[in-house]
Design a protein around this motif. Structure first.
Motif, short mmCIF file in Angstrom:
data_model
loop_
_atom_site.label_atom_id
_atom_site.label_comp_id
_atom_site.label_asym_id
_atom_site.label_seq_id
_atom_site.Cartn_x
_atom_site.Cartn_y
_atom_site.Cartn_z
N UNK A 1 0.83 -1.20 0.00
CA UNK A 1 0.00 0.00 0.00
C UNK A 1 0.87 1.25 0.00
N UNK A 2 1.93 1.25 0.82
CA UNK A 2 2.81 2.40 0.89
C UNK A 2 3.55 2.65 -0.42
N UNK A 3 3.97 1.57 -1.07
CA UNK A 3 4.65 1.70 -2.36
C UNK A 3 3.71 2.28 -3.40
N UNK A 4 2.50 1.72 -3.47
CA UNK A 4 1.57 2.12 -4.52
C UNK A 4 0.93 3.48 -4.27
N UNK A 5 0.99 3.96 -3.02
CA UNK A 5 0.49 5.32 -2.73
C UNK A 5 1.58 6.37 -2.90
N UNK A 6 2.83 5.90 -3.00
CA UNK A 6 3.95 6.83 -3.15
C UNK A 6 4.60 7.22 -1.83
N UNK A 7 4.08 6.70 -0.70
CA UNK A 7 4.68 7.01 0.59
C UNK A 7 6.01 6.29 0.80
N UNK A 8 6.16 5.16 0.13
CA UNK A 8 7.41 4.40 0.19
C UNK A 8 8.01 4.28 -1.20
N UNK A 9 9.30 3.94 -1.26
CA UNK A 9 9.99 3.78 -2.53
C UNK A 9 10.19 2.29 -2.82
N UNK A 10 10.29 1.98 -4.11
CA UNK A 10 10.57 0.61 -4.54
C UNK A 10 11.70 0.64 -5.57
N UNK A 11 12.70 -0.21 -5.36
CA UNK A 11 13.81 -0.32 -6.30
C UNK A 11 13.77 -1.70 -6.94
N UNK A 12 13.74 -1.75 -8.25
CA UNK A 12 13.64 -3.04 -8.95
C UNK A 12 15.02 -3.53 -9.39
N UNK A 13 15.21 -4.84 -9.30
CA UNK A 13 16.50 -5.43 -9.68
C UNK A 13 16.38 -6.94 -9.72
N UNK A 14 17.16 -7.57 -10.59
CA UNK A 14 17.34 -9.02 -10.48
C UNK A 14 18.03 -9.30 -9.15
N UNK A 15 17.66 -10.41 -8.52
CA UNK A 15 18.15 -10.68 -7.17
C UNK A 15 19.68 -10.78 -7.12
N UNK A 16 20.29 -11.41 -8.11
CA UNK A 16 21.74 -11.60 -8.03
C UNK A 16 22.50 -10.29 -8.12
N UNK A 17 21.85 -9.24 -8.62
CA UNK A 17 22.50 -7.93 -8.73
C UNK A 17 22.27 -7.06 -7.50
N UNK A 18 21.41 -7.49 -6.59
CA UNK A 18 21.05 -6.63 -5.46
C UNK A 18 22.24 -6.28 -4.57
#
Length: 471
Positions: free
Chosen positions: A88-105
């Motif tokens: 909910x926080x991500x989709x409302x913009x209150x939180x941030x989300x960083x996308x990545x393949x797991x091995x690159x994290x």
């Protein structure tokens, strides 16, 4: 100084440890079963003391406080995996989300996000002064190599694991001793649909194969149906309780692996006390950083690698959507693409995308003509090999667009096949199946409609009987 003296000199309370965090800091924390909850609780309780602190983490199994609106301006979440309490926080913009393949994290966190503080959970030190990262080595252990401040919650409930999972007490800034049960992922009973999917997946697994499994109903259903296999290997980013009986019985013995022979290799363990007890002080199970476990080149070094992953949606061309629903972030890419590509590169390897044919109690088909607008493609169509539902197996690699579409329609839920066939005809200007096949589809749909009617009538009769009995 002895290691005991070093350790004692670094002991402190959670309230004192969080004073090492400064305004504007980026703080990376352990996640899932290795989340340092006691220290996080202290930080959340004192959130007003901080300004512009960013928490960097992945999947949380508890209610995350970092998305609460009152934390705005004080502490903000930047997660690499959306979970129930953070979506909910991500989709409302209150939180941030960083996308990545797991091995690159690990690289993403170190060289792009650049945290100053790491907060982790570890086991108590052994007789040589080494603590273990237990269930969660993944990206977590690596952060303690470069962060300026490293705070560790020492928890007797954290299992000691082998592999690249230990660190000496001298390499930490401070320790907070607090024992509490780890967050758990309890394995429920697989559904009837899960069992059919598991049966179809198991038919693609041979003696001597090396497996990557995740967590949830489908992986557990696969495990249940592998008891007659021999000499299986396990190289997986994470696993749940479902693998324990196979390990204990010797069905998984890792004898046929080309790397880490005789050893199960994991990045993280997502289970209950059953799994934690099995991996505790068990030399046959090794936990390693995720940039090793999930590196496609490392995965491919094992012959006959079989990856099994799930998805939310797939279109008739074979494009797989696993982490978004339209514009909403649902989970993350995770290691799906890492293992799909690693298995494809493996000699004799194969990748499987497994899913129920429908969602939302059978009202929505997961196999669709076009992916939902706004959804992000997780695994491109050129990477997809096998797709499995409870209705069968579609093998897509090397197939034409028409052949792919027809194979996927065949394993779609029968209720949605007429619609998918209509969309096929619109796209390719021809009917997908012969008259005989079309008649068979119609007969199947008629049987489903009749069954649904009978179920509906039975439900109504039961409700009426209950009303009568109450009078």
């Amino acid at each position: 100084m002895t290691w005991q003296e070093i350790y004692q000199s670094k002991l402190t309370t959670a309230e004192e440890a969080i004073k090492l965090i400064h305004d504007g800091d980026k703080v990376v924390t352990g996640f899932a079963c290795g989340e340092p909850i006691h220290i996080e609780r202290a930080l959340a309780a004192h959130y007003k003391d901080y300004k512009d602190v960013e928490i960097v983490t992945m999947l949380t199994l508890i209610e995350s406080p970092w998305s609460m609106r009152e934390f705005k301006g004080h502490i903000k979440l930047n997660t690499l995996f959306a979970s129930k309490s953070t979506r909910a926080g991500i989709n409302s913009g209150d939180s941030e989300f960083t996308t990545s393949h797991f091995y690159e994290i690990p690289d993403i966190i170190q060289n792009y996000i650049c945290p100053r503080v790491s907060i982790v959970m570890v086991s108590p030190p052994d007789e040589h002064g080494y603590v273990s990262f237990g269930t969660t080595v993944d990206y977590t252990k690596g952060t303690t190599d470069y962060c300026e401040v490293v705070i560790a919650q020492v928890n007797k409930c954290m299992p000691r694991t082998f592999g690249n999972s230990i660190k000496h007490v001298r390499d930490f800034t401070c320790f907070v001793e607090f024992d509490e049960e780890l967050p758990e992922v309890v394995s429920g009973e697989p559904s009837a649909i899960d069992m059919e999917i598991g049966k179809n997946c198991a038919s693609l697994i041979n003696d001597g194969d090396c497996l990557q499994l995740g967590i949830g109903g489908i992986p557990n259903a696969v495990c249940v149906q592998l008891t007659d296999k021999k000499d299986l290997g396990l190289h997986s980013e994470l696993v749940g309780d479902g693998v324990v009986p196979l390990l204990e019985s010797g069905v998984i013995n890792n004898k046929k692996k080309q790397t880490n022979v005789g050893r199960t290799v994991l990045g993280a363990a997502f289970g209950s006390k059953i799994l934690c007890d099995y991996i505790n002080d068990n030399p046959s199970v090794e936990l390693h950083p995720i940039d090793y476990v999930n590196n496609p080149i490392e995965i491919a070094k094992n012959d006959n690698m079989v990856s099994i992953n799930s998805c939310l949606q797939i279109d008739l061309l074979g494009q797989v959507v696993s982490d978004t629903i339209g514009l909403s972030q649902f989970s993350a890419v995770g290691g799906q693409v890492d293992f799909v590509r690693g298995a494809t590169m493996s000699k004799g390897g194969r990748s499987i995308i497994a899913m129920p044919s429908t969602a939302k109690h059978g009202t929505v088909s997961r196999i669709v003509p076009l992916i939902t607008e706004g959804s992000a493609v997780t695994t491109p169509r050129n990477d997809v090999n096998y797709v499995v539902t409870e209705y069968g197996i579609a093998q897509l690699k090397g197939k034409t667009l028409k052949e792919r579409s027809k194979a996927l329609i065949r394993i779609a839920h029968p209720s949605f096949r007429p619609y998918l066939m209509e969309e096929y005809q619109k796209r390719f200007s021809e009917t997908p199946f012969t008259d005989e096949e079309m008649k068979s589809f119609k007969d199947t749909i008629a049987e489903i409609i009749q069954t649904k009617r009978e179920e509906f009538h039975s439900t109504i009769e039961q409700k009426i009987d209950k009303l009568i009995s109450k009078k």
